[in-house]
Write a protein that holds these residues in place. Structure first.
Motif, PDB file in Angstrom:
ATOM      1  N   LEU A 176      50.721 -21.262  12.616  1.00  0.00           N
ATOM      2  CA  LEU A 176      50.417 -19.952  13.186  1.00  0.00           C
ATOM      3  C   LEU A 176      50.450 -19.968  14.712  1.00  0.00           C
ATOM      4  O   LEU A 176      50.698 -18.935  15.341  1.00  0.00           O
ATOM      5  CB  LEU A 176      49.042 -19.475  12.713  1.00  0.00           C
ATOM      6  CG  LEU A 176      48.939 -18.913  11.293  1.00  0.00           C
ATOM      7  CD1 LEU A 176      47.475 -18.626  10.949  1.00  0.00           C
ATOM      8  CD2 LEU A 176      49.766 -17.641  11.161  1.00  0.00           C
ATOM      9  N   LEU A 184      53.189 -18.355  16.821  1.00  0.00           N
ATOM     10  CA  LEU A 184      53.194 -16.928  17.138  1.00  0.00           C
ATOM     11  C   LEU A 184      52.860 -16.681  18.613  1.00  0.00           C
ATOM     12  O   LEU A 184      52.977 -15.559  19.105  1.00  0.00           O
ATOM     13  CB  LEU A 184      52.189 -16.187  16.256  1.00  0.00           C
ATOM     14  CG  LEU A 184      52.508 -16.155  14.748  1.00  0.00           C
ATOM     15  CD1 LEU A 184      51.378 -15.470  13.987  1.00  0.00           C
ATOM     16  CD2 LEU A 184      53.834 -15.452  14.487  1.00  0.00           C
ATOM     17  N   LEU A 223      44.602 -18.509  16.894  1.00  0.00           N
ATOM     18  CA  LEU A 223      45.600 -18.716  15.835  1.00  0.00           C
ATOM     19  C   LEU A 223      45.437 -20.092  15.191  1.00  0.00           C
ATOM     20  O   LEU A 223      45.571 -20.231  13.971  1.00  0.00           O
ATOM     21  CB  LEU A 223      47.013 -18.558  16.409  1.00  0.00           C
ATOM     22  CG  LEU A 223      47.397 -17.120  16.773  1.00  0.00           C
ATOM     23  CD1 LEU A 223      48.699 -17.104  17.563  1.00  0.00           C
ATOM     24  CD2 LEU A 223      47.528 -16.271  15.513  1.00  0.00           C
TER      25      LEU A 223
END
Length: 303
Positions: A252, A255, A292
């Motif tokens: 993640l 991102l 994240l």
């Protein structure tokens, strides 16, 4: 930042300018991520320990910010060619005596916080706590401030990366994992990038007053490459950490790429006060990376 003419001496705005809350994310991010990693890898989370870990990190950041502001004023290092954010003590918003009292008060609080961490985690935190206070104070204090040397970014990497992450992880688990070290380098690199933008913005001013920051020593081309490494490395290390069994949700962090790439362009094209937005962009990048990463760790716990 509010206009200089809008700030009244001793007001809340004055103290905010002195303590710079927009930079506090650099202290918070590594603790949040380390706690999440510890939970995934060991299943341990102690809320009381987490609270005192978070507060010591914030205290270190605030002490560093205040001493940096005061140190410049005491050394009369503010000249007409500086392009950074206004310093509260230089502007007269916070008096020298009030600034010194505030710094001393927070140092006492930091030492008391360290005493709690020693009780929770052992005497190793005496060394960590005292060295952190010394480093925060010495950035612009003492006869040879760190801010006048090429070692500012390295100091940030050590204390806001390795120490913050590995220390937070150790307090929860009483061990340090490979991923904790990689995470500390990732977040420490972004924190160092925050300072790198600051030093890049002020390189002309710094050179004029004898500050040999890394930006001054390396020169424009090399320092630009170093900044790009600082901001790209965390994404590469995210791929490495995701290789751990069951930890693929760590991906993640990729991102964050849309936050990282504009920083490269801004660093190479913006000048002077315009780079303040780039500096705070690095803070946002670190916070996003931490959030994240933490979401990935929590998701991995559930799978």
């Amino acid at each position: 930042m509010t206009g200089v003419e809008d700030v009244k001496p001793g007001s809340l705005k004055a103290w905010m300018a002195f303590t710079r809350p927009k930079t506090w994310g650099v202290a918070v991010a590594p603790v949040i991520a380390a706690l999440s990693l510890a939970l995934f890898e060991t299943g341990r989370f102690d809320a009381l320990t987490a609270f005192f870990t978070m507060t010591i990190a914030l205290l270190m950041q605030i002490i560093s910010n205040m001493k940096n502001d005061l140190g410049y004023t005491e050394k009369k290092a503010e000249t007409g060619n500086r392009r950074g954010l206004p310093r509260a003590t230089t502007q007269g918003w916070i008096s020298i005596s009030a600034a010194r009292r505030a710094i001393l008060t927070l140092i006492v609080l930091a030492l008391l916080n360290t005493a709690v961490l020693i009780w929770l985690g052992g005497w190793v935190f005496a060394l960590i706590g005292i060295s952190s206070v010394i480093a925060a104070y010495s950035y612009m204090g003492g006869p040879k401030p760190i801010a006048y040397t090429p070692f500012g970014e390295a100091t940030v990497l050590v204390f806001f990366g390795l120490t913050a992450v590995c220390g937070s992880y150790y307090l929860q688990t009483f061990t340090v994992s490979a991923n904790a070290v990689l995470l500390s380098i990732s977040l420490g690199s972004i924190a160092a990038a925050v300072l790198a933008v600051n030093n890049w913005r002020d390189r002309v001013h710094d050179k004029s007053i004898g500050r040999q920051t890394l930006a001054v020593v390396l020169g424009d081309k090399t320092f630009t490459a170093v900044f790009r490494i600082m901001t790209a490395l965390p994404l590469a290390l995210g791929l490495v950490m995701a290789a751990a069994p069951g930890f693929w949700p760590c991906l993640l962090v990729l991102l964050c790429l849309p936050l990282c790439l504009p920083l490269w362009k801004q660093f190479g094209t913006l000048q002077h006060e315009a780079l303040n937005a780039t500096m705070f962009g690095c803070v946002k990048y670190e916070l996003a990376y931490s959030v994240l990463f933490s979401l990935g760790a929590l998701l991995a716990c559930l799978l």
